[in-house]
Scaffold this active site. Sequence first.
Site, PDB file in Angstrom:
ATOM      1  N   ASN A  43     -29.313 -26.745  -9.754  1.00 19.93           N
ATOM      2  CA  ASN A  43     -28.130 -26.190  -9.069  1.00 19.93           C
ATOM      3  C   ASN A  43     -27.268 -27.292  -8.443  1.00 19.93           C
ATOM      4  O   ASN A  43     -26.037 -27.278  -8.550  1.00 19.93           O
ATOM      5  CB  ASN A  43     -28.562 -25.222  -7.961  1.00 19.93           C
ATOM      6  CG  ASN A  43     -29.242 -23.974  -8.511  1.00 19.93           C
ATOM      7  OD1 ASN A  43     -29.165 -23.701  -9.708  1.00 19.93           O
ATOM      8  ND2 ASN A  43     -29.920 -23.232  -7.652  1.00 19.93           N
ATOM      9  N   ALA A 249     -28.322 -20.107  -3.820  1.00 19.82           N
ATOM     10  CA  ALA A 249     -27.837 -21.472  -4.114  1.00 19.82           C
ATOM     11  C   ALA A 249     -26.626 -21.890  -3.274  1.00 19.82           C
ATOM     12  O   ALA A 249     -26.003 -22.915  -3.576  1.00 19.82           O
ATOM     13  CB  ALA A 249     -27.530 -21.662  -5.598  1.00 19.82           C
ATOM     14  N   ALA A 250     -26.315 -21.150  -2.225  1.00 17.36           N
ATOM     15  CA  ALA A 250     -25.218 -21.583  -1.344  1.00 17.36           C
ATOM     16  C   ALA A 250     -25.575 -22.938  -0.725  1.00 17.36           C
ATOM     17  O   ALA A 250     -24.727 -23.826  -0.596  1.00 17.36           O
ATOM     18  CB  ALA A 250     -24.971 -20.550  -0.253  1.00 17.36           C
ATOM     19  N   GLY A 251     -26.850 -23.099  -0.363  1.00 16.04           N
ATOM     20  CA  GLY A 251     -27.296 -24.373   0.212  1.00 16.04           C
ATOM     21  C   GLY A 251     -27.201 -25.505  -0.796  1.00 16.04           C
ATOM     22  O   GLY A 251     -26.805 -26.621  -0.457  1.00 16.04           O
ATOM     23  N   ASP A 252     -27.567 -25.232  -2.035  1.00 12.50           N
ATOM     24  CA  ASP A 252     -27.492 -26.265  -3.084  1.00 12.50           C
ATOM     25  C   ASP A 252     -26.036 -26.678  -3.293  1.00 12.50           C
ATOM     26  O   ASP A 252     -25.722 -27.862  -3.448  1.00 12.50           O
ATOM     27  CB  ASP A 252     -28.066 -25.741  -4.407  1.00 12.50           C
ATOM     28  CG  ASP A 252     -29.480 -25.207  -4.243  1.00 12.50           C
ATOM     29  OD1 ASP A 252     -30.203 -25.740  -3.376  1.00 12.50           O
ATOM     30  OD2 ASP A 252     -29.846 -24.259  -4.950  1.00 12.50           O
TER      31      ASP A 252
HETATM   32  O1  RIB Z   1     -31.679 -22.509  -3.931  1.00 11.46           O
HETATM   33  C1  RIB Z   1     -31.694 -21.486  -4.879  1.00 11.46           C
HETATM   34  C2  RIB Z   1     -32.728 -21.781  -5.920  1.00 11.46           C
HETATM   35  O2  RIB Z   1     -34.007 -21.728  -5.338  1.00 11.46           O
HETATM   36  C3  RIB Z   1     -32.768 -20.744  -7.034  1.00 11.46           C
HETATM   37  O3  RIB Z   1     -31.889 -21.048  -8.092  1.00 11.46           O
HETATM   38  C4  RIB Z   1     -34.239 -20.743  -7.425  1.00 11.46           C
HETATM   39  O4  RIB Z   1     -34.481 -21.227  -8.701  1.00 11.46           O
HETATM   40  C5  RIB Z   1     -34.956 -21.555  -6.354  1.00 11.46           C
HETATM   41  O5  RIB Z   1     -35.254 -22.836  -6.792  1.00 11.46           O
END
Ligand code: RIB
Length: 305
Positions: A43, A249-252
Amino acid sequence: MKKIFVMGSINIDMTVSIPRFHLPGETIEGTGFSTYTGGKGGNQAVAAARLGADVSLIGCVGQDDFGLRYIDIFRREGINTDGVMTVSGAPTGTALIEVAQSGDNRIAYVTGANGALTSEKIDTQAQRLKEADIFMFQMETPLPDAFHAAEIVKRAHGCVILDPAPARPLTQKQLRLCDFITPNETELALLTDMPVETIEDATKAAQKLIADGAKAVLNKRGAQGALLVTAGGATLYEGFQVNAIDTTAAGDSFNAGFAVGLSMGKTVGESIRLANAVGALSTTAAGAQAAMPSLEAALALMRQG
Ligand code: RIB
């Protein structure tokens, strides 16, 4: 252009939409099911690439359809996949995700091939890692090995950004390798064993991480924004208000926005503003990588907000 290296998990996300989180033992009807590409490493890499950065990914996938297709997807996003290794004996990582109508999510993951990202494999990428201007990693791959990579980057004077998810306590030696550590409130509480309800709590907990060796703590606070704590003080950077439908995935995305900001030569404060915009936009559509915005979209939100 500065080089961003991302190391971390590569997962297939199986996402169920539900009206609300249910109780133990309760059965409820889901309103939808989708399979997405995810994993915190994947991500972050995709989010940074969508923002136009020079991104290389290091991680492991299984020798299965998911793994093979995934590498192709990364390539199409413009990510350098020389460090993505296909391993036998374990399937590509999987995450089971529930997304409630509020947009909040709950995630359980099975490490699979991500568990094969050992120091030995990382050493095959050591020469490349030394070229990293910015290195982002998380905690869904074996931890001592992940810090081994951070050590290689640090020795070559790269900037190290750790997203401490899923959170567990870190040693002072590990914290000293982090230029920025970016926990959300829950992760900050788990890392420090301190309550984190208010901004004051978060500041105190972040100061503990700094006393233990981290150079700066960037506490992700969702719609509220992000709190930067350094030895010099604490500053809250307000978030952008959007209609969130899926916070996966907002954090990513936030981390990617921050790293890309730094790679563009922006100040830490400006990079946090970009991170807030990218994180907010990633919640406005379903899925992890499916929802990650372009730089133009992020800049437009920043102009409005
Ligand atoms: O941060 C979100 C992610 O956490 C998801 O895409 C999932 O795969 C986990 O790794």
